[in-house]
Design a protein around this motif. Sequence first.
Motif, PDB file in Angstrom:
ATOM      1  N   TYR A  88       0.824  -1.211   0.000  1.00  0.00           N
ATOM      2  CA  TYR A  88       0.000   0.000   0.000  1.00  0.00           C
ATOM      3  C   TYR A  88       0.863   1.269   0.000  1.00  0.00           C
ATOM      4  O   TYR A  88       0.562   2.220  -0.728  1.00  0.00           O
ATOM      5  N   ARG A  91       1.935   2.324  -3.392  1.00  0.00           N
ATOM      6  CA  ARG A  91       0.843   2.267  -4.359  1.00  0.00           C
ATOM      7  C   ARG A  91       0.985   3.262  -5.497  1.00  0.00           C
ATOM      8  O   ARG A  91       0.384   3.070  -6.558  1.00  0.00           O
ATOM      9  N   GLU A  92       1.783   4.319  -5.327  1.00  0.00           N
ATOM     10  CA  GLU A  92       1.949   5.280  -6.420  1.00  0.00           C
ATOM     11  C   GLU A  92       2.586   4.628  -7.643  1.00  0.00           C
ATOM     12  O   GLU A  92       2.487   5.149  -8.764  1.00  0.00           O
ATOM     13  N   TYR A  93       3.270   3.501  -7.440  1.00  0.00           N
ATOM     14  CA  TYR A  93       3.907   2.800  -8.558  1.00  0.00           C
ATOM     15  C   TYR A  93       2.990   1.760  -9.183  1.00  0.00           C
ATOM     16  O   TYR A  93       3.384   1.085 -10.137  1.00  0.00           O
ATOM     17  N   THR A  95       0.410   1.514 -11.426  1.00  0.00           N
ATOM     18  CA  THR A  95      -0.335   2.141 -12.508  1.00  0.00           C
ATOM     19  C   THR A  95      -0.461   1.151 -13.652  1.00  0.00           C
ATOM     20  O   THR A  95       0.270   0.157 -13.723  1.00  0.00           O
ATOM     21  N   ARG A 175      -4.256  -1.224  -6.751  1.00  0.00           N
ATOM     22  CA  ARG A 175      -4.143   0.024  -5.980  1.00  0.00           C
ATOM     23  C   ARG A 175      -5.493   0.404  -5.378  1.00  0.00           C
ATOM     24  O   ARG A 175      -5.585   0.761  -4.191  1.00  0.00           O
ATOM     25  N   GLU A 179      -6.301   0.656  -1.335  1.00  0.00           N
ATOM     26  CA  GLU A 179      -6.842   1.874  -0.723  1.00  0.00           C
ATOM     27  C   GLU A 179      -8.163   1.595  -0.019  1.00  0.00           C
ATOM     28  O   GLU A 179      -8.414   2.126   1.065  1.00  0.00           O
TER      29      GLU A 179
END
Length: 326
Positions: A88, A91-93, A95, A175, A179
């Motif tokens: 988590y 998580r920005e990675y 995509t 992702r 979240e």
Amino acid sequence: MKAIIPCAGLGTRLRPHTLTHPKPLLHVAGKPILAHILDELVANRVRQVVLVIGHHGEQLITYVRRHYALDVHFVEQTEPLGNGHAVYVAREYLTDEEPALIVFGDTIVRAHLPELLRHRESVAGVREVADPRRFGVAVLDDDGYVRQLVEKPEEPVSRLAVVGLYLIQRPARLREALERMVRERRMVRGEYWLADALQLMLDAGERMRPFPIDHWYDCGTVEALLLANRELLDLDAPPVPVLSDAVVLPPSAVSPGARLSRCVVGPYASIAEGAEVVGAVVRDSIVHPEAVIEDAVVAGAVIGERARVIGRASRLNVGDHTQVAL
């Protein structure tokens, strides 16, 4: 392709060794656990890596930057809230620009990665085990897809253990699931589990195939670490040095920087850089960098960095900077 490797666990079952080092830097079969993982990725042209770090994370940063020319990103997990939370925080990675490979940092998997990476669907690495209560398991539907993931079931609903290796074709869906899991505080025993987030993703329509893994080594305990050492040495069969003042019995991994004198090493010995073995017998053991073993018989042991074992020793579990005189 990018790989996300959670490496932030405390490794409590491997203490005292993990009091001073992160678990992925403990040695097995001639190199750190993390090196086994990264070497497999590099060999399969996975060049972008995200390491989730926590406990002694600066050591992981130093090691990776010193030994690998990778596009690597480090993300800190400030609280030990489980492997789901570790993914988590990265998580920005996740995509949909490219698939994501998730590999647990305390597990060595010798998968057929080229075959796995050719899949056009998400996959989970699995292996049939005798006692599924120790692992997360996958339950399959009639078409052979993963229908359910259950973390350490009290009643055996499946014998297919998930081994900490996942290929996610649509990472944005994972992702969203991560979240949601954190937002709704879906915790079990005070932790967020990746299996629960993956279950949310499956419930939302993602299809996932099981991928059989032949060689899987859980390095979570001293006993498991030594078992992995034996099996990987059998699998890899490293070259055995011929020395004038020592005997090395295969299979064993001896660093060129180790110093051996008047000793017998092996079988199933892993001797790291800078370690010294003098007048001793060492078998079925892992000896970390700069450790010294002198006039001792050592078997079934893990000897920590800069530890000293003098005398006669058997079945030791000696942490870093320890001195043992017998």
